[in-house]
Scaffold this active site. Structure first.
Site, PDB file in Angstrom:
ATOM      1  N   GLU A 177      -0.065   7.955  -4.133  1.00  0.00           N
ATOM      2  CA  GLU A 177       1.325   7.506  -4.234  1.00  0.00           C
ATOM      3  C   GLU A 177       2.331   8.632  -3.988  1.00  0.00           C
ATOM      4  O   GLU A 177       3.467   8.373  -3.609  1.00  0.00           O
ATOM      5  CB  GLU A 177       1.561   6.830  -5.595  1.00  0.00           C
ATOM      6  CG  GLU A 177       0.790   5.510  -5.719  1.00  0.00           C
ATOM      7  CD  GLU A 177       0.842   4.882  -7.100  1.00  0.00           C
ATOM      8  OE1 GLU A 177       0.842   5.631  -8.100  1.00  0.00           O
ATOM      9  OE2 GLU A 177       0.873   3.637  -7.193  1.00  0.00           O
ATOM     10  N   GLY A 204       0.588  -5.023  -8.374  1.00  0.00           N
ATOM     11  CA  GLY A 204      -0.014  -6.321  -8.117  1.00  0.00           C
ATOM     12  C   GLY A 204       1.077  -7.385  -8.143  1.00  0.00           C
ATOM     13  O   GLY A 204       1.967  -7.348  -9.003  1.00  0.00           O
ATOM     14  N   MET A 222       0.736  -0.388 -14.179  1.00  0.00           N
ATOM     15  CA  MET A 222       0.196   0.238 -15.398  1.00  0.00           C
ATOM     16  C   MET A 222       1.018   1.412 -15.918  1.00  0.00           C
ATOM     17  O   MET A 222       0.545   2.143 -16.798  1.00  0.00           O
ATOM     18  CB  MET A 222      -1.259   0.694 -15.122  1.00  0.00           C
ATOM     19  CG  MET A 222      -2.174  -0.460 -14.781  1.00  0.00           C
ATOM     20  SD  MET A 222      -3.855   0.042 -14.337  1.00  0.00           S
ATOM     21  CE  MET A 222      -4.442   0.567 -15.928  1.00  0.00           C
ATOM     22  N   GLU A 223       2.228   1.627 -15.403  1.00  0.00           N
ATOM     23  CA  GLU A 223       2.987   2.814 -15.811  1.00  0.00           C
ATOM     24  C   GLU A 223       4.502   2.586 -15.972  1.00  0.00           C
ATOM     25  O   GLU A 223       5.138   3.293 -16.758  1.00  0.00           O
ATOM     26  CB  GLU A 223       2.814   3.952 -14.767  1.00  0.00           C
ATOM     27  CG  GLU A 223       1.410   4.450 -14.609  1.00  0.00           C
ATOM     28  CD  GLU A 223       0.579   3.622 -13.615  1.00  0.00           C
ATOM     29  OE1 GLU A 223       1.139   2.875 -12.780  1.00  0.00           O
ATOM     30  OE2 GLU A 223      -0.664   3.714 -13.700  1.00  0.00           O
ATOM     31  N   ASP A 262      -1.843  -5.799  -3.861  1.00  0.00           N
ATOM     32  CA  ASP A 262      -2.809  -6.873  -4.108  1.00  0.00           C
ATOM     33  C   ASP A 262      -2.109  -7.981  -4.891  1.00  0.00           C
ATOM     34  O   ASP A 262      -0.934  -7.862  -5.232  1.00  0.00           O
ATOM     35  CB  ASP A 262      -4.000  -6.338  -4.921  1.00  0.00           C
ATOM     36  CG  ASP A 262      -3.540  -5.763  -6.243  1.00  0.00           C
ATOM     37  OD1 ASP A 262      -3.160  -4.580  -6.272  1.00  0.00           O
ATOM     38  OD2 ASP A 262      -3.508  -6.515  -7.248  1.00  0.00           O
TER      39      ASP A 262
HETATM   40  N1  LIG Z   1      -3.797  -5.600 -10.003  1.00  0.00           N
HETATM   41  C1  LIG Z   1      -3.210  -4.513 -10.576  1.00  0.00           C
HETATM   42  N2  LIG Z   1      -3.251  -4.364 -11.914  1.00  0.00           N
HETATM   43  C2  LIG Z   1      -2.643  -3.302 -12.508  1.00  0.00           C
HETATM   44  N3  LIG Z   1      -1.996  -2.326 -11.829  1.00  0.00           N
HETATM   45  C3  LIG Z   1      -1.941  -2.442 -10.483  1.00  0.00           C
HETATM   46  C4  LIG Z   1      -1.369  -1.613  -9.493  1.00  0.00           C
HETATM   47  C5  LIG Z   1      -0.530  -0.395  -9.722  1.00  0.00           C
HETATM   48  N4  LIG Z   1      -1.273   0.857 -10.063  1.00  0.00           N
HETATM   49  C6  LIG Z   1      -2.448   1.072  -9.283  1.00  0.00           C
HETATM   50  C7  LIG Z   1      -3.419   1.795 -10.185  1.00  0.00           C
HETATM   51  C8  LIG Z   1      -4.656   0.928 -10.432  1.00  0.00           C
HETATM   52  C9  LIG Z   1      -5.690   1.707 -11.166  1.00  0.00           C
HETATM   53  S1  LIG Z   1      -7.317   1.007 -11.088  1.00  0.00           S
HETATM   54  C10 LIG Z   1      -7.988   1.629  -9.586  1.00  0.00           C
HETATM   55  C11 LIG Z   1      -8.364   3.091  -9.731  1.00  0.00           C
HETATM   56  O1  LIG Z   1      -9.383   3.435  -8.793  1.00  0.00           O
HETATM   57  C12 LIG Z   1      -9.735   4.822  -8.904  1.00  0.00           C
HETATM   58  C13 LIG Z   1     -10.985   5.101  -8.045  1.00  0.00           C
HETATM   59  O2  LIG Z   1     -12.063   4.353  -8.564  1.00  0.00           O
HETATM   60  C14 LIG Z   1      -2.656   2.059 -11.460  1.00  0.00           C
HETATM   61  O3  LIG Z   1      -2.003   3.324 -11.411  1.00  0.00           O
HETATM   62  C15 LIG Z   1      -1.651   0.939 -11.461  1.00  0.00           C
HETATM   63  C16 LIG Z   1      -1.642  -2.200  -8.284  1.00  0.00           C
HETATM   64  N5  LIG Z   1      -2.351  -3.376  -8.465  1.00  0.00           N
HETATM   65  C17 LIG Z   1      -2.559  -3.534  -9.805  1.00  0.00           C
END
Ligand SMILES: Nc1ncnc2c(CN3C[C@H](CCSCCOCCO)[C@@H](O)C3)c[nH]c12
Length: 228
Positions: free
Chosen positions: A12, A78, A172-173, A196
């Site tokens: 990001e 998301g 998530m932040e 997504d």
């Molecule tokens: N559906 C969803 N639910 C919750 N949050 C989000 C977000 C936003 N960000 C992406 C990231 C997801 C962390 S899990 C993947 C980590 O993989 C690391 C390598 O394995 C976290 O910082 C929140 C995008 N789609 C989401």
């Protein structure tokens, strides 16, 4: 005016670091902070690592240690709203914590005493975003973003979050960053590009679209820095 630009994951902020001049980096509280210049403006860029706790820590350090005057968040999210497709941009008018729950005491979801369910972002920064979007012919949705310490990949959980908080997107932040900025009286702006739809395909779409959607958000944030 010193501008903090924050993300949660390396992907990001990677699109941002390469655009800075005179970059120096420093390690603090197990995070790397990149200080540099963008179009003549002082910026400090960092990714927090995933989740509300890490995000609250990084937002606090950006403000308290690096003396940033405003904080812009750039990242992915998301989609909850059917209007939001992958790559679309949403700015948060307000943010809530969907996993904060003391309903056993009769309180609403997302509420704790002396807190508020929905924390607002800075109106002036949102206005700048709308001006930039208009100039660039970009569609920008404004709505409620729900934050929680869960990667949501379940249509039922997504539906519940959307209905309970009238939320248009989830991540998530953001809410923890907004709470920190609100408490420290620093204007806060949260921008997300959709990666997504928080459903059964979420993890596959996330993996596929993280990089491209993060770039969309980062590009917009840099356009905003020029206008601030
Ligand atoms: N559906 C969803 N639910 C919750 N949050 C989000 C977000 C936003 N960000 C992406 C990231 C997801 C962390 S899990 C993947 C980590 O993989 C690391 C390598 O394995 C976290 O910082 C929140 C995008 N789609 C989401």
């Amino acid at each position: 005016m010193k501008i903090a630009i924050m993300g949660a994951m390396p992907e990001e902020i990677e699109p941002l670091i390469g655009q800075l001049e005179n970059v120096s980096s420093s390690l603090y509280a197990s995070n790397t902070y990149y200080e540099g210049i963008y179009k003549g403006k002082e910026v400090v860029v960092a990714y927090s690592k995933i989740g509300k706790v890490f995000a609250a820590l990084t937002a606090t350090i950006l403000i308290e240690k690096f003396d940033c005057d405003i904080l812009l968040f750039s990242g992915v999210a998301g989609a909850i709203s059917e209007e939001l497709k992958i790559g679309d941009l949403i700015i948060a008018e307000g943010l809530c914590q969907h996993d904060l729950d003391i309903t056993a005491f009769g309180h609403p979801y997302g509420y704790v005493p002396e807190g508020e369910v929905c924390v607002k972002t800075d109106k002036h920064l949102r206005q700048i975003a709308k001006t930039v979007a208009e100039k660039k012919g970009i569609t920008l949705k404004e709505g409620v973003i729900a934050t929680g310490d869960q990667f949501v990949a379940d249509p039922e959980r997504k539906k519940w979050i959307g209905e309970t908080f009238k939320a248009d997107a989830l991540e998530m932040e953001g809410a923890s960053v907004a709470v920190v900025c609100d408490a420290l009286n620093v204007p806060c702006f949260i921008l997300r590009a959709i990666s997504d739809s928080a459903d059964m395909d979420a993890s596959f779409n996330f993996d596929e679209f993280l990089e491209s959607s993060a770039k969309v958000s980062a590009g917009f944030i840099l356009s905003m820095v020029e206008e601030i």
